[in-house]
Design a protein around this motif. Structure first.
Motif, PDB file in Angstrom:
ATOM      1  N   ILE A  84       0.855  -1.184   0.000  1.00 13.08           N
ATOM      2  CA  ILE A  84       0.000   0.000   0.000  1.00 13.08           C
ATOM      3  C   ILE A  84       0.892   1.236   0.000  1.00 13.08           C
ATOM      4  O   ILE A  84       2.038   1.191   0.474  1.00 13.08           O
ATOM      5  CB  ILE A  84      -0.944   0.024   1.223  1.00 13.08           C
ATOM      6  CG1 ILE A  84      -0.132   0.029   2.531  1.00 13.08           C
ATOM      7  CG2 ILE A  84      -1.914  -1.141   1.198  1.00 13.08           C
ATOM      8  CD1 ILE A  84      -1.002   0.164   3.774  1.00 13.08           C
ATOM      9  N   VAL A  85       0.366   2.319  -0.552  1.00 12.77           N
ATOM     10  CA  VAL A  85       1.085   3.590  -0.612  1.00 12.77           C
ATOM     11  C   VAL A  85       0.221   4.645   0.062  1.00 12.77           C
ATOM     12  O   VAL A  85      -0.970   4.785  -0.262  1.00 12.77           O
ATOM     13  CB  VAL A  85       1.401   3.996  -2.061  1.00 12.77           C
ATOM     14  CG1 VAL A  85       2.044   5.373  -2.101  1.00 12.77           C
ATOM     15  CG2 VAL A  85       2.315   2.972  -2.704  1.00 12.77           C
ATOM     16  N   LEU A  86       0.808   5.382   0.987  1.00 12.69           N
ATOM     17  CA  LEU A  86       0.080   6.436   1.686  1.00 12.69           C
ATOM     18  C   LEU A  86      -0.107   7.634   0.757  1.00 12.69           C
ATOM     19  O   LEU A  86       0.834   8.038   0.049  1.00 12.69           O
ATOM     20  CB  LEU A  86       0.829   6.853   2.947  1.00 12.69           C
ATOM     21  CG  LEU A  86       1.064   5.748   3.993  1.00 12.69           C
ATOM     22  CD1 LEU A  86       1.836   6.305   5.168  1.00 12.69           C
ATOM     23  CD2 LEU A  86      -0.249   5.147   4.452  1.00 12.69           C
ATOM     24  N   GLU A  87      -1.298   8.209   0.788  1.00 10.53           N
ATOM     25  CA  GLU A  87      -1.610   9.371  -0.035  1.00 10.53           C
ATOM     26  C   GLU A  87      -2.414  10.362   0.792  1.00 10.53           C
ATOM     27  O   GLU A  87      -3.185   9.969   1.677  1.00 10.53           O
ATOM     28  CB  GLU A  87      -2.431   8.962  -1.270  1.00 10.53           C
ATOM     29  CG  GLU A  87      -1.658   8.111  -2.252  1.00 10.53           C
ATOM     30  CD  GLU A  87      -2.486   7.791  -3.477  1.00 10.53           C
ATOM     31  OE1 GLU A  87      -3.711   8.024  -3.426  1.00 10.53           O
ATOM     32  OE2 GLU A  87      -1.914   7.310  -4.472  1.00 10.53           O
ATOM     33  N   PRO A  88      -2.269  11.679   0.510  1.00 13.95           N
ATOM     34  CA  PRO A  88      -3.038  12.673   1.265  1.00 13.95           C
ATOM     35  C   PRO A  88      -4.514  12.611   0.899  1.00 13.95           C
ATOM     36  O   PRO A  88      -4.885  12.397  -0.251  1.00 13.95           O
ATOM     37  CB  PRO A  88      -2.417  14.008   0.853  1.00 13.95           C
ATOM     38  CG  PRO A  88      -1.793  13.726  -0.475  1.00 13.95           C
ATOM     39  CD  PRO A  88      -1.340  12.306  -0.439  1.00 13.95           C
ATOM     40  N   GLY A  89      -5.372  12.769   1.912  1.00 13.73           N
ATOM     41  CA  GLY A  89      -6.810  12.778   1.690  1.00 13.73           C
ATOM     42  C   GLY A  89      -7.298  14.160   1.277  1.00 13.73           C
ATOM     43  O   GLY A  89      -6.520  15.086   1.051  1.00 13.73           O
ATOM     44  N   ASN A  90      -8.633  14.315   1.204  1.00 21.84           N
ATOM     45  CA  ASN A  90      -9.208  15.587   0.757  1.00 21.84           C
ATOM     46  C   ASN A  90      -9.814  16.378   1.901  1.00 21.84           C
ATOM     47  O   ASN A  90     -10.640  17.240   1.686  1.00 21.84           O
ATOM     48  CB  ASN A  90     -10.278  15.321  -0.310  1.00 21.84           C
ATOM     49  CG  ASN A  90     -11.401  14.425   0.237  1.00 21.84           C
ATOM     50  OD1 ASN A  90     -11.325  13.941   1.371  1.00 21.84           O
ATOM     51  ND2 ASN A  90     -12.410  14.212  -0.582  1.00 21.84           N
TER      52      ASN A  90
END
Length: 687
Positions: free
Chosen positions: A72-78
């Motif tokens: 999994i890759v962490l990504e910024p939310g909205n």
């Protein structure tokens, strides 16, 4: 007679070339290491074979396990309400490490177990009535590594006793007097405690199945599961990844829901405050007639008119006009105060309106975002059921075990060699005895050892075999140390029995006789007569004293060897002794010595073991040279050193040492000279 003795005999001086025993030992070279390996090949093979058998049994007894990996890759939310999303906007790798700890937490593992229904899966719930042995723990360590291994093993080895067993265990722990101080748990409480133990065991087992790794760069996190069932391993990795993503969405949605609820509450409060402000402002306007904007100017004009009238008429303060002026002034002051209050209420009302507007805008924004959230992590690699087991890697394990066992076997052999003080090489013989090395004698063929007349048969059939050549070389080396061209008297000595003195003495005598020398073999080993038995010469009944004190008796005791006419043998009875009066009759002694030296070219004296019987001390002045014999692989360094020191102290004319029964595989280590028979003699006798 004394002058004749001085001419006929040669008394050697102390060896000038004696080797220092305190000097540094020879360095171990590649040739020595190779010799060490060849000499201990069987021990090395046995050590490695036994170790590989055990390792093979352990490796093949391990259960095959499969590994499946999801990424999994962490990504910024909205939304900024998610802490992880807010931090990810800075792309901080420390966030990934923090999330790894979240994935490893027991709370997260419990949610995974709940989602996969592992608490109700009887095949997954560990049995608590089984005990995990130390071998099972060792297998588990080898299979899973150190990470989370002990926790899982403890979970696998935990027990789920029945309520009665828990009660019995509790009573044993608390002791016989615990009932007076502590209330015994009820059956329901014991069952609840049992269920709690089961849940903890399931969580521990699950934590032992999957592991979370962060490579240290970027925001990718690897989730690897290892299990005997490949489908279950892939399922665990994917469930962990999906659960983490869904948990991130749930946290975002929960944050937005909390914000919406909070804003709605604040909106209600703002509306109430706004309504109250508007009511207060309306009441103030109505009571003070503030809706008439010209009222204040009219009141000011009326007040100025009354003041002008009062000034023209000159009335005092008690007049009617003065009272009217005061009334108009008070009314104007009250209206001005009301206008100020109105301004304040209008400002507060404007602020409340702006606050309400801001709350409404944010509420609308969050309500719009709630249904369009994006996850804070992305599942980029879906775990697939592996086709081949990942552990145990039997080929790698066996290869590594073989290398390690070879190293340990070599260290063991090297350590044993360091502790082994037996004589193996010519260098160790020289260092232990302090004498120069004169020769290396190979072993007799096996046929020569088993047969009673094997030595004579071998020397007759193959006089120039490696054994015969070594004997002749020893004769030449020892005789070269004696500065005389007449008869040489050679003593063969050793410290302990079974070192081959009789065999070497017979070999020297027979080889010299074969070469045309007149040889006398003096068998002084009156307790064994090994040399006489080999040559099949009968044992004499006369003592050494009676023979040495009578020249005619001495001559009659000399017997010719049946198979070698140039070899004579003399031995003495068991009642012989070698006391201090050995040379009491000097005249007879001189006759005997003159006869021996004038008749024979070589005299070989076979002596008994020196450390057991010091008979050789009494014959030291009759001998010209002494050869100290050591047996390869049997004589110890300390024994050889003590024997050498004692012989030199008692004036025995030692000229060197020889190493006996040296196997061909030790030849290159035994002497710097070529091994007898190492070249051109391979087919002269059976090996």
């Amino acid at each position: 007679m004394q002058s004749e003795r001085e001419v006929a005999t040669w008394t050697p001086a102390a060896p000038s070339g004696r080797i220092s025993k305190s000097g540094p030992g020879a360095r171990l070279g590649l040739q020595d290491l190779w010799g060490l390996v060849k000499r201990n090949f069987f021990s090395l093979f046995l050590f490695v074979a036994l170790g590989m058998t055990i390792v093979t049994a352990l490796v093949f007894s391990m259960q095959e396990r499969y590994s499946a990996t999801a990424v999994i890759v962490l990504e910024p939310g909205n939304t900024a309400f998610d802490t992880v999303s807010a931090r990810l906007r800075a792309v901080d790798p420390s966030v990934a490490q923090t999330e790894v700890e979240v994935l490893r937490s027991r709370q997260f593992a419990e949610s995974i177990a709940e989602r996969m229904a592992l608490f109700q899966d009887e095949s997954f719930v560990p049995s608590l009535d089984e005990d995990v042995s130390i071998f099972s723990r060792l297998f588990r360590i080898l299979q899973l590594g150190w990470h989370n291994t002990f926790g899982e093993v403890e979970a696998l080895g935990a027990t789920t006793p029945a309520p009665e067993a828990l009660a019995a265990k509790q009573s044993e722990t608390e002791g016989p007097n615990a009932a007076d101080d502590t209330e015994v748990l009820s059956e329901a409480e014991l069952i609840a405690q049992n269920e709690a133990l089961l849940r903890e065991a399931v969580i521990d087992k699950l934590l032992g199945i999957y592991s979370v790794r962060y490579p240290g760069q970027g925001l990718a996190i690897r989730i690897q599961s290892t299990h005997a069932d490949p489908d279950f391993a892939a399922r665990v990795s994917n469930v962990v990844a999906r659960t983490y993503i869904e948990e991130g969405l749930r946290r975002q949605r929960a944050g937005i829901d909390n914000a919406i609820e909070f804003l709605r509450e604040r909106s209600v409060v703002a509306i109430g405050q706004l309504t109250t402000r508007q009511a207060e402002l309306a009441a103030l306007i109505r009571l003070n007639a503030l809706d008439d904007s010209n009222r204040t100017e009219a009141m000011l004009a009326e007040l100025e008119s009354l003041r002008a009238i009062a000034d023209l008429e000159g009335q005092g303060d008690a007049s009617e006009i003065s009272r009217q002026i005061e009334q108009r002034t008070a009314a104007l002051r009250q209206r001005t105060q009301a206008e100020l209050e109105r301004a304040q209420l209008e400002l507060a009302l404007e602020i409340d309106q702006q606050r309400y507007q801001s709350i409404s805008e944010r509420l609308s924004e969050y309500e719009a975002q709630r249904d369009s959230l994006t996850p804070t992590a992305r599942h980029i690699t879906v775990a697939q059921p592996p086709r081949e087991p990942s552990e145990p890697r039997r080929n790698v394990a066996l290869a590594v075990a073989f290398v390690v066992l070879c190293c340990f076997a070599f260290i063991f052999v090297l350590f044993r060699e360091q502790l082994d003080t037996r004589i193996w090489t010519a260098a160790s013989t020289e260092m232990a005895s302090g004498l120069p090395h004169l020769g290396t004698i190979p072993p007799l063929p096996r046929a020569g050892i088993t047969a009673s007349d094997g030595l004579l048969t071998h020397l007759s059939e193959a006089p120039y075999s490696p054994f015969g050549r070594a004997a002749r070389s020893l004769i030449v080396s020892a005789s070269a140390k004696v500065d005389t061209d007449k008869c040489v008297t050679l003593m063969v000595l050793s410290g302990l029995p079974n070192e081959g003195k009789s065999t070497v003495s017979v070999a020297l005598s027979v080889c010299a006789a074969q070469d045309g020398l007149r040889v006398l073999l003096v068998d002084l080993d009156i307790r064994d007569w090994g040399a006489s038995r080999m040559l099949k010469v009968p044992t004499s009944k006369r003592t050494f004293q009676s023979a040495i004190h009578d020249f005619e008796v001495f001559k009659t005791e000399i017997r010719t060897c049946p198979n070698h006419w140039d070899l004579d043998v003399i031995n003495f009875g068991p009642q012989s002794h070698f006391g201090s009066k050995l040379w009491a009759n000097r005249d007879e002694e001189a006759l005997v010595e003159d006869y021996v030296r004038s008749t024979y070219d070589l005299v070989v004296i076979d002596t008994p073991s020196y450390q057991m019987f010091e008979d050789a001390n009494r014959l030291a002045e009759f001998a010209d040279a002494g050869v100290l014999l050591a047996r390869c692989g049997q004589t110890k360094e300390e024994s050889l050193s003590e024997t050498s020191d004692a012989m030199l102290f008692n004036k025995i004319p030692l000229v060197g040492s020889a190493l006996n029964v040296v196997d061909k595989r030790y030849a290159k280590r035994s002497s710097s000279r070529p091994y007898p028979g190492s070249q051109g003699h391979k087919n002269e006798f059976p090996v």
